[in-house]
Design a protein around this motif. Structure first.
Motif, PDB file in Angstrom:
ATOM      1  N   LYS A 276       0.835  -1.196   0.000  1.00 15.72           N
ATOM      2  CA  LYS A 276       0.000   0.000   0.000  1.00 15.72           C
ATOM      3  C   LYS A 276       0.874   1.252   0.000  1.00 15.72           C
ATOM      4  O   LYS A 276       1.683   1.458   0.896  1.00 15.72           O
ATOM      5  N   LEU A 277       0.673   2.081  -1.012  1.00 12.37           N
ATOM      6  CA  LEU A 277       1.387   3.346  -1.101  1.00 12.37           C
ATOM      7  C   LEU A 277       0.579   4.462  -0.449  1.00 12.37           C
ATOM      8  O   LEU A 277       1.123   5.430   0.081  1.00 12.37           O
TER       9      LEU A 277
ATOM     10  N   GLU B 144       4.994  -8.715   5.989  1.00 13.93           N
ATOM     11  CA  GLU B 144       6.110  -9.518   5.493  1.00 13.93           C
ATOM     12  C   GLU B 144       6.438  -9.173   4.040  1.00 13.93           C
ATOM     13  O   GLU B 144       6.018  -8.145   3.513  1.00 13.93           O
ATOM     14  N   GLY B 145       7.214 -10.040   3.390  1.00 17.74           N
ATOM     15  CA  GLY B 145       7.753  -9.703   2.084  1.00 17.74           C
ATOM     16  C   GLY B 145       6.823 -10.037   0.932  1.00 17.74           C
ATOM     17  O   GLY B 145       6.003 -10.951   1.035  1.00 17.74           O
ATOM     18  N   PRO B 146       6.943  -9.326  -0.187  1.00 17.82           N
ATOM     19  CA  PRO B 146       6.089  -9.561  -1.343  1.00 17.82           C
ATOM     20  C   PRO B 146       6.636 -10.595  -2.326  1.00 17.82           C
ATOM     21  O   PRO B 146       6.008 -10.836  -3.353  1.00 17.82           O
ATOM     22  N   TYR B 147       7.773 -11.191  -2.041  1.00 15.00           N
ATOM     23  CA  TYR B 147       8.383 -12.081  -3.026  1.00 15.00           C
ATOM     24  C   TYR B 147       7.762 -13.475  -3.011  1.00 15.00           C
ATOM     25  O   TYR B 147       7.498 -14.058  -4.069  1.00 15.00           O
ATOM     26  N   LEU B 148       7.495 -14.019  -1.829  1.00 10.91           N
ATOM     27  CA  LEU B 148       6.833 -15.306  -1.744  1.00 10.91           C
ATOM     28  C   LEU B 148       5.316 -15.163  -1.747  1.00 10.91           C
ATOM     29  O   LEU B 148       4.605 -16.083  -2.140  1.00 10.91           O
ATOM     30  N   ASN B 149       4.827 -14.026  -1.302  1.00  6.72           N
ATOM     31  CA  ASN B 149       3.390 -13.778  -1.294  1.00  6.72           C
ATOM     32  C   ASN B 149       3.036 -12.948  -2.527  1.00  6.72           C
ATOM     33  O   ASN B 149       3.421 -11.781  -2.624  1.00  6.72           O
ATOM     34  N   PRO B 150       2.327 -13.505  -3.504  1.00  8.91           N
ATOM     35  CA  PRO B 150       2.040 -12.749  -4.730  1.00  8.91           C
ATOM     36  C   PRO B 150       1.050 -11.620  -4.528  1.00  8.91           C
ATOM     37  O   PRO B 150       0.909 -10.762  -5.388  1.00  8.91           O
ATOM     38  N   GLY B 151       0.342 -11.611  -3.403  1.00  5.60           N
ATOM     39  CA  GLY B 151      -0.472 -10.456  -3.068  1.00  5.60           C
ATOM     40  C   GLY B 151      -1.920 -10.522  -3.512  1.00  5.60           C
ATOM     41  O   GLY B 151      -2.400 -11.492  -4.088  1.00  5.60           O
TER      42      GLY B 151
ATOM     43  N   PRO C 185      10.556   1.125  -6.583  1.00  2.00           N
ATOM     44  CA  PRO C 185      11.746   1.364  -5.744  1.00  2.00           C
ATOM     45  C   PRO C 185      11.398   2.014  -4.406  1.00  2.00           C
ATOM     46  O   PRO C 185      11.965   1.655  -3.370  1.00  2.00           O
ATOM     47  N   TYR C 186      10.449   2.951  -4.428  1.00  3.00           N
ATOM     48  CA  TYR C 186      10.043   3.594  -3.167  1.00  3.00           C
ATOM     49  C   TYR C 186       9.299   2.608  -2.281  1.00  3.00           C
ATOM     50  O   TYR C 186       9.567   2.519  -1.070  1.00  3.00           O
ATOM     51  N   GLU C 187       8.372   1.846  -2.868  1.00  2.00           N
ATOM     52  CA  GLU C 187       7.581   0.903  -2.079  1.00  2.00           C
ATOM     53  C   GLU C 187       8.464  -0.149  -1.415  1.00  2.00           C
ATOM     54  O   GLU C 187       8.292  -0.453  -0.228  1.00  2.00           O
ATOM     55  N   ILE C 188       9.395  -0.718  -2.154  1.00  2.00           N
ATOM     56  CA  ILE C 188      10.191  -1.803  -1.590  1.00  2.00           C
ATOM     57  C   ILE C 188      11.211  -1.282  -0.587  1.00  2.00           C
ATOM     58  O   ILE C 188      11.532  -1.951   0.396  1.00  2.00           O
ATOM     59  N   SER C 189      11.713  -0.062  -0.788  1.00  2.00           N
ATOM     60  CA  SER C 189      12.694   0.484   0.152  1.00  2.00           C
ATOM     61  C   SER C 189      12.036   0.997   1.431  1.00  2.00           C
ATOM     62  O   SER C 189      12.723   1.206   2.432  1.00  2.00           O
ATOM     63  N   HIS C 190      10.723   1.210   1.411  1.00  2.00           N
ATOM     64  CA  HIS C 190       9.992   1.665   2.598  1.00  2.00           C
ATOM     65  C   HIS C 190       8.925   0.640   2.990  1.00  2.00           C
ATOM     66  O   HIS C 190       7.927   0.989   3.627  1.00  2.00           O
TER      67      HIS C 190
END
Length: 240
Positions: free
Chosen positions: A40-41, A172-179, A217-222
């Motif tokens: 969520k942005l 948690e992380g978005p890499y294993l969870n496709p969302g 880039p902003y979403e993943i870094s924050h």
């Protein structure tokens, strides 16, 4: 068999499969694109002039589409369509259509890997979910897609509608969870393009935001801060 011959056969098969998917795209309601974003942005995040709504509008306009479809995991929203301004569009705007599947058992933000495996092997049963768009409930996917099709035609859509799934994760992380929306994206892709078409669009779609969404880039870094703020109810930019 010589290595060069094997490579030639593989390349020919890939080209044939690509041509098949291209041909199917021209006949089907939607063209699966992939995951829109990772977290969520801002909230509400499917709202005119939200950053990711702008991304949707730009993509649709660049591909010559008057509409774009976003699919979700149904929560308490009505998933209403809205108009997004887009200078790249010939009309200056794009219609964003939304569709959600509603799980009658529970609302899950985690990954149910047993369900993922079953879906990968057998697809999603037709009676597994109900659906919602514009506050209207549909009992079958056919009914829901017929509604989306008619709304797009009413807006002047010609050809397939680009389809994204929302993709946000709240913890948690978005890499294993496709969302958010991933099962519905898979179900529609499987229904319209078959098993292997769905596999292709899932694989292709998972990497879309990392390459094409300028907010990634902003979403993943924050990520952790954005998730915390959202879960605490502090990302609602409509509150003044």
């Amino acid at each position: 068999m010589k290595r060069s011959t094997l490579i030639t056969i593989i390349m020919a098969l890939i080209l044939i499969f690509g041509a098949y998917l291209w041909g199917m795209t021209q006949l089907n309601l939607v063209e699966p694109v992939g995951r829109l974003t990772v977290t969520k942005l801002g909230n509400p995040d499917m709202f005119p002039n939200h950053g990711n709504a702008e991304v949707l509008g730009e993509y649709a306009a660049k591909t010559g589409s008057k509409c774009v479809l976003v699919v979700h995991y149904g929560g308490d929203s009505n998933y209403r369509q809205f108009v997004q301004e887009s200078p790249l569009s010939s009309s200056g705007e794009v219609k964003v259509l939304e569709l959600a599947f509603v799980d009658p058992s529970t609302y899950k933000t985690y990954v149910d890997w047993g369900e993922v495996l079953y879906t990968f092997l057998f697809g999603i049963p037709e009676d597994r979910y109900t659906y919602r768009a514009d506050g209207i409930s549909f009992q079958t996917l056919d009914e829901a897609l017929a509604y989306v099709d008619q709304e797009a035609k009413n807006y002047g859509q010609e050809g397939p509608i680009p389809m994204f799934y929302h993709g946000t994760v709240r913890a948690e992380g978005p890499y294993l969870n496709p969302g958010c929306g991933f099962p519905l994206y898979t179900q529609i892709s499987w229904k319209q393009y078959g098993r292997f078409g769905a596999y292709y669009y899932v694989a292709k779609g998972l990497i879309w935001p990392y390459l094409s969404n300028r907010y990634y880039p902003y979403e993943i870094s924050h990520l952790s801060d954005l998730q915390r703020l959202y879960n605490e109810g502090n990302l609602d930019y409509t509150v003044t």
